[in-house]
Design a protein around this motif. Sequence first.
Motif, PDB file in Angstrom:
ATOM      1  N   GLU A   1      23.972  46.012  38.282  1.00  0.00           N
ATOM      2  CA  GLU A   1      25.137  45.175  38.557  1.00  0.00           C
ATOM      3  C   GLU A   1      24.873  43.720  38.160  1.00  0.00           C
ATOM      4  O   GLU A   1      25.727  43.050  37.592  1.00  0.00           O
ATOM      5  N   GLU A   2      23.674  43.250  38.477  1.00  0.00           N
ATOM      6  CA  GLU A   2      23.324  41.872  38.117  1.00  0.00           C
ATOM      7  C   GLU A   2      23.313  41.701  36.601  1.00  0.00           C
ATOM      8  O   GLU A   2      23.806  40.682  36.075  1.00  0.00           O
ATOM      9  N   ARG A   3      22.763  42.689  35.884  1.00  0.00           N
ATOM     10  CA  ARG A   3      22.741  42.611  34.423  1.00  0.00           C
ATOM     11  C   ARG A   3      24.158  42.614  33.865  1.00  0.00           C
ATOM     12  O   ARG A   3      24.481  41.879  32.935  1.00  0.00           O
ATOM     13  N   GLU A   4      25.000  43.480  34.439  1.00  0.00           N
ATOM     14  CA  GLU A   4      26.389  43.527  33.984  1.00  0.00           C
ATOM     15  C   GLU A   4      27.096  42.198  34.207  1.00  0.00           C
ATOM     16  O   GLU A   4      27.806  41.694  33.327  1.00  0.00           O
ATOM     17  N   ASP A   5      26.903  41.619  35.389  1.00  0.00           N
ATOM     18  CA  ASP A   5      27.543  40.335  35.686  1.00  0.00           C
ATOM     19  C   ASP A   5      27.061  39.238  34.734  1.00  0.00           C
ATOM     20  O   ASP A   5      27.844  38.373  34.314  1.00  0.00           O
ATOM     21  N   GLU A   6      25.776  39.283  34.391  1.00  0.00           N
ATOM     22  CA  GLU A   6      25.232  38.301  33.438  1.00  0.00           C
ATOM     23  C   GLU A   6      25.885  38.461  32.069  1.00  0.00           C
ATOM     24  O   GLU A   6      26.273  37.475  31.428  1.00  0.00           O
ATOM     25  N   ALA A   7      26.034  39.710  31.617  1.00  0.00           N
ATOM     26  CA  ALA A   7      26.679  39.960  30.326  1.00  0.00           C
ATOM     27  C   ALA A   7      28.154  39.573  30.367  1.00  0.00           C
ATOM     28  O   ALA A   7      28.695  39.017  29.400  1.00  0.00           O
ATOM     29  N   HIS A   8      28.814  39.852  31.484  1.00  0.00           N
ATOM     30  CA  HIS A   8      30.228  39.515  31.659  1.00  0.00           C
ATOM     31  C   HIS A   8      30.430  38.003  31.553  1.00  0.00           C
ATOM     32  O   HIS A   8      31.340  37.532  30.855  1.00  0.00           O
ATOM     33  N   GLU A   9      29.581  37.252  32.212  1.00  0.00           N
ATOM     34  CA  GLU A   9      29.689  35.792  32.155  1.00  0.00           C
ATOM     35  C   GLU A   9      29.433  35.285  30.739  1.00  0.00           C
ATOM     36  O   GLU A   9      30.135  34.383  30.252  1.00  0.00           O
ATOM     37  N   ALA A  10      28.436  35.879  30.068  1.00  0.00           N
ATOM     38  CA  ALA A  10      28.132  35.468  28.693  1.00  0.00           C
ATOM     39  C   ALA A  10      29.305  35.754  27.763  1.00  0.00           C
ATOM     40  O   ALA A  10      29.634  34.943  26.889  1.00  0.00           O
ATOM     41  N   LEU A  11      29.960  36.901  27.947  1.00  0.00           N
ATOM     42  CA  LEU A  11      31.111  37.234  27.103  1.00  0.00           C
ATOM     43  C   LEU A  11      32.256  36.264  27.347  1.00  0.00           C
ATOM     44  O   LEU A  11      32.924  35.817  26.405  1.00  0.00           O
ATOM     45  N   HIS A  12      32.497  35.916  28.608  1.00  0.00           N
ATOM     46  CA  HIS A  12      33.560  34.955  28.915  1.00  0.00           C
ATOM     47  C   HIS A  12      33.265  33.590  28.302  1.00  0.00           C
ATOM     48  O   HIS A  12      34.190  32.883  27.891  1.00  0.00           O
ATOM     49  N   ASN A  13      32.003  33.223  28.229  1.00  0.00           N
ATOM     50  CA  ASN A  13      31.634  31.951  27.616  1.00  0.00           C
ATOM     51  C   ASN A  13      31.775  31.988  26.093  1.00  0.00           C
ATOM     52  O   ASN A  13      32.064  30.965  25.469  1.00  0.00           O
ATOM     53  N   ARG A  14      31.583  33.154  25.497  1.00  0.00           N
ATOM     54  CA  ARG A  14      31.616  33.276  24.043  1.00  0.00           C
ATOM     55  C   ARG A  14      33.037  33.472  23.518  1.00  0.00           C
ATOM     56  O   ARG A  14      33.341  33.034  22.391  1.00  0.00           O
ATOM     57  N   VAL A  15      33.869  34.161  24.280  1.00  0.00           N
ATOM     58  CA  VAL A  15      35.200  34.541  23.788  1.00  0.00           C
ATOM     59  C   VAL A  15      36.268  34.050  24.763  1.00  0.00           C
ATOM     60  O   VAL A  15      36.269  34.435  25.937  1.00  0.00           O
ATOM     61  N   THR A  16      37.167  33.213  24.272  1.00  0.00           N
ATOM     62  CA  THR A  16      38.337  32.834  25.057  1.00  0.00           C
ATOM     63  C   THR A  16      39.558  33.509  24.436  1.00  0.00           C
ATOM     64  O   THR A  16      39.702  33.539  23.206  1.00  0.00           O
TER      65      THR A  16
END
Length: 210
Positions: free
Chosen positions: A21-36
């Motif tokens: 879950e922590e890894r997923e949340d980290e990837a989710h945050e990274a995707l939100h930062n990369r793609v608007t």
Amino acid sequence: MPSLLERLLGDDSTEEGVDLEEREDEAHEALHNRVTPETYGIDDRAVTGVAVVNEGPDEEPITVPIARFSLGEDVESPDYDLVWDLASEAVRAMVPAFEGVFVRHYDVQFTFDGDGLFEAEECRRIAVTPELADRLVSEPGFGAADFKSAMLEADDIDDHIAPVAWGDCVDYSSNDNAAVVTGAAAAAAGASAAGASCAGASAAGGAGGC
């Protein structure tokens, strides 16, 4: 006796201390930062789950991290240049977050011709092997166009085995020996453990639970 998934996911982490879950949340945050959505002209994006599809030789979970993009309610024929750009960004967001985790492949899913990440009529995926994902992240000069070419060249038209350049989405939660871990970030975006991986099939095939 506890099942494989109960042993691996009973406390949302493996015996080796990998919190999916922590890894997923980290990837989710990274995707939100990369793609608007405004920049790319899409409706939404999220890392929606981590499918645990098997167990490795050392009892580690074999995973499929899942990212999903909603291309738009009125989109019937996707812009494939946009699709490959988004897939590249999703891979770049997920690979660092899942370093040290046994990844079978990365699933990048695209919903369109309907509303939102989980209610669209159509869902297609790009399934990326760890080798190609690592090249995209670490090889200088290997950009989205090179990634697309390598994926198309490697795809053997088998929609079940990565690499898959453009295939039907897969419902990992329908597998008897698989489950989808969903972190807080994806849950906040409206995902559920089942919905995060359901195949938003075409009207001919039925939308299932999407």
